[in-house]
Write a protein that holds these residues in place. Structure first.
Motif, mmCIF file in Angstrom:
data_model
loop_
_atom_site.group_PDB
_atom_site.id
_atom_site.type_symbol
_atom_site.label_atom_id
_atom_site.label_comp_id
_atom_site.label_asym_id
_atom_site.label_seq_id
_atom_site.Cartn_x
_atom_site.Cartn_y
_atom_site.Cartn_z
ATOM 1 N N PRO A 5 0.831 -1.208 0.000
ATOM 2 C CA PRO A 5 0.000 0.000 0.000
ATOM 3 C C PRO A 5 0.872 1.268 0.000
ATOM 4 O O PRO A 5 1.983 1.263 0.536
ATOM 5 N N ALA A 6 0.361 2.314 -0.594
ATOM 6 C CA ALA A 6 1.135 3.551 -0.762
ATOM 7 C C ALA A 6 1.690 4.084 0.556
ATOM 8 O O ALA A 6 2.814 4.590 0.600
ATOM 9 N N PRO A 10 7.058 4.036 1.920
ATOM 10 C CA PRO A 10 8.212 4.742 2.508
ATOM 11 C C PRO A 10 8.844 3.971 3.660
ATOM 12 O O PRO A 10 10.069 3.972 3.810
ATOM 13 N N LEU A 11 8.025 3.282 4.449
ATOM 14 C CA LEU A 11 8.579 2.489 5.552
ATOM 15 C C LEU A 11 9.385 1.300 5.027
ATOM 16 O O LEU A 11 10.443 0.970 5.571
ATOM 17 N N LEU A 12 8.879 0.668 3.981
ATOM 18 C CA LEU A 12 9.615 -0.448 3.389
ATOM 19 C C LEU A 12 10.912 0.011 2.736
ATOM 20 O O LEU A 12 11.932 -0.678 2.823
ATOM 21 N N ILE A 13 10.884 1.169 2.107
ATOM 22 C CA ILE A 13 12.116 1.713 1.514
ATOM 23 C C ILE A 13 13.124 2.015 2.613
ATOM 24 O O ILE A 13 14.309 1.661 2.507
ATOM 25 N N ALA A 14 12.669 2.645 3.705
ATOM 26 C CA ALA A 14 13.574 2.941 4.825
ATOM 27 C C ALA A 14 14.116 1.644 5.429
ATOM 28 O O ALA A 14 15.317 1.535 5.710
ATOM 29 N N LEU A 39 18.978 -9.990 2.016
ATOM 30 C CA LEU A 39 17.743 -10.657 1.579
ATOM 31 C C LEU A 39 16.513 -9.888 2.065
ATOM 32 O O LEU A 39 15.524 -9.753 1.329
ATOM 33 N N LEU A 40 16.568 -9.380 3.284
ATOM 34 C CA LEU A 40 15.465 -8.549 3.786
ATOM 35 C C LEU A 40 15.334 -7.263 2.975
ATOM 36 O O LEU A 40 14.217 -6.827 2.672
ATOM 37 N N ALA A 41 16.460 -6.664 2.635
ATOM 38 C CA ALA A 41 16.431 -5.454 1.806
ATOM 39 C C ALA A 41 15.822 -5.758 0.448
ATOM 40 O O ALA A 41 14.986 -4.991 -0.058
ATOM 41 N N LEU A 42 16.206 -6.874 -0.146
ATOM 42 C CA LEU A 42 15.660 -7.272 -1.444
ATOM 43 C C LEU A 42 14.151 -7.445 -1.350
ATOM 44 O O LEU A 42 13.404 -6.985 -2.212
ATOM 45 N N TRP A 43 13.686 -8.099 -0.289
ATOM 46 C CA TRP A 43 12.252 -8.303 -0.062
ATOM 47 C C TRP A 43 11.533 -6.952 0.072
ATOM 48 O O TRP A 43 10.497 -6.733 -0.549
ATOM 49 N N ALA A 44 12.094 -6.059 0.891
ATOM 50 C CA ALA A 44 11.463 -4.752 1.118
ATOM 51 C C ALA A 44 11.420 -3.931 -0.167
ATOM 52 O O ALA A 44 10.392 -3.310 -0.485
ATOM 53 N N SER A 49 9.894 -0.463 -4.175
ATOM 54 C CA SER A 49 10.616 0.373 -5.134
ATOM 55 C C SER A 49 11.285 -0.478 -6.220
ATOM 56 O O SER A 49 12.346 -1.069 -5.973
ATOM 57 N N PRO A 50 10.711 -0.523 -7.409
ATOM 58 C CA PRO A 50 11.362 -1.262 -8.499
ATOM 59 C C PRO A 50 12.780 -0.749 -8.776
ATOM 60 O O PRO A 50 13.678 -1.525 -9.097
ATOM 61 N N ARG A 51 12.991 0.542 -8.613
ATOM 62 C CA ARG A 51 14.301 1.135 -8.879
ATOM 63 C C ARG A 51 15.360 0.590 -7.919
ATOM 64 O O ARG A 51 16.446 0.159 -8.333
ATOM 65 N N PHE A 52 15.060 0.593 -6.615
ATOM 66 C CA PHE A 52 16.023 0.106 -5.630
ATOM 67 C C PHE A 52 16.164 -1.417 -5.718
ATOM 68 O O PHE A 52 17.249 -1.951 -5.509
ATOM 69 N N HIS A 53 15.095 -2.114 -6.036
ATOM 70 C CA HIS A 53 15.138 -3.561 -6.210
ATOM 71 C C HIS A 53 16.085 -3.902 -7.360
ATOM 72 O O HIS A 53 16.963 -4.773 -7.223
ATOM 73 N N HIS A 54 15.939 -3.214 -8.459
ATOM 74 C CA HIS A 54 16.815 -3.436 -9.617
ATOM 75 C C HIS A 54 18.263 -3.091 -9.271
ATOM 76 O O HIS A 54 19.194 -3.809 -9.653
#
Length: 131
Positions: A5-6, A10-14, A39-44, A49-54
């Motif tokens: 959810p929108a 921001p919490l998941l990105i942080a 792995l947790l960062a990848l999940w979050a 954020s598709p950009r940070f995931h990529h």
């Protein structure tokens, strides 16, 4: 497309960036693991954020390990050995060389045992047989 959810993004990105930071710190601190935090960062990032995931998947150092995890749930044997050695070293230090109370060491022991079971229970090679 992120599936969180929108308001949660921001919490998941942080949380993702916090985990990236802890993972990088774990490279230099033997008691702090690297792989679980990445792995947790990848999940979050996958949920926010598709950009940070990529970025994380294509990172020069972390990318190949994380790609194998995301695509095949593979943990290479070297990463397994380093993880178990780090967990064991941390457990030995807390048990014999720290002033941690017995119940904290016991809780850590249960956590380390679960972590080792999880890591060692995953395949070491991709389904196509490549390491």
């Amino acid at each position: 497309m992120p599936n969180a959810p929108a308001l949660l993004r921001p919490l998941l990105i942080a949380a993702g960036w916090l985990c990236v930071g802890l993972g990088v710190a774990g490279i230099f601190l033997p008691v702090l693991p690297t792989t679980p935090f990445l792995l947790l960062a990848l999940w979050a990032f996958a949920r926010s954020s598709p950009r940070f995931h990529h970025w994380l998947l294509s990172h020069q150092w972390f990318g190949p390990l994380l790609q194998d995890w995301e695509r095949h749930r593979v943990i290479p044997i070297r990463a397994k050995l380093l993880a178990v050695a780090g967990m064991s070293g941390g457990m030995i230090w807390v048990t014999f060389f720290s002033a941690a109370p017995w119940y904290a060491a016991a809780l850590m022991g249960v956590t380390v045992a679960y972590g080792a079971w999880f890591v060692l229970g995953k395949p070491s090679r991709r389904p196509d047989g490549l390491p």
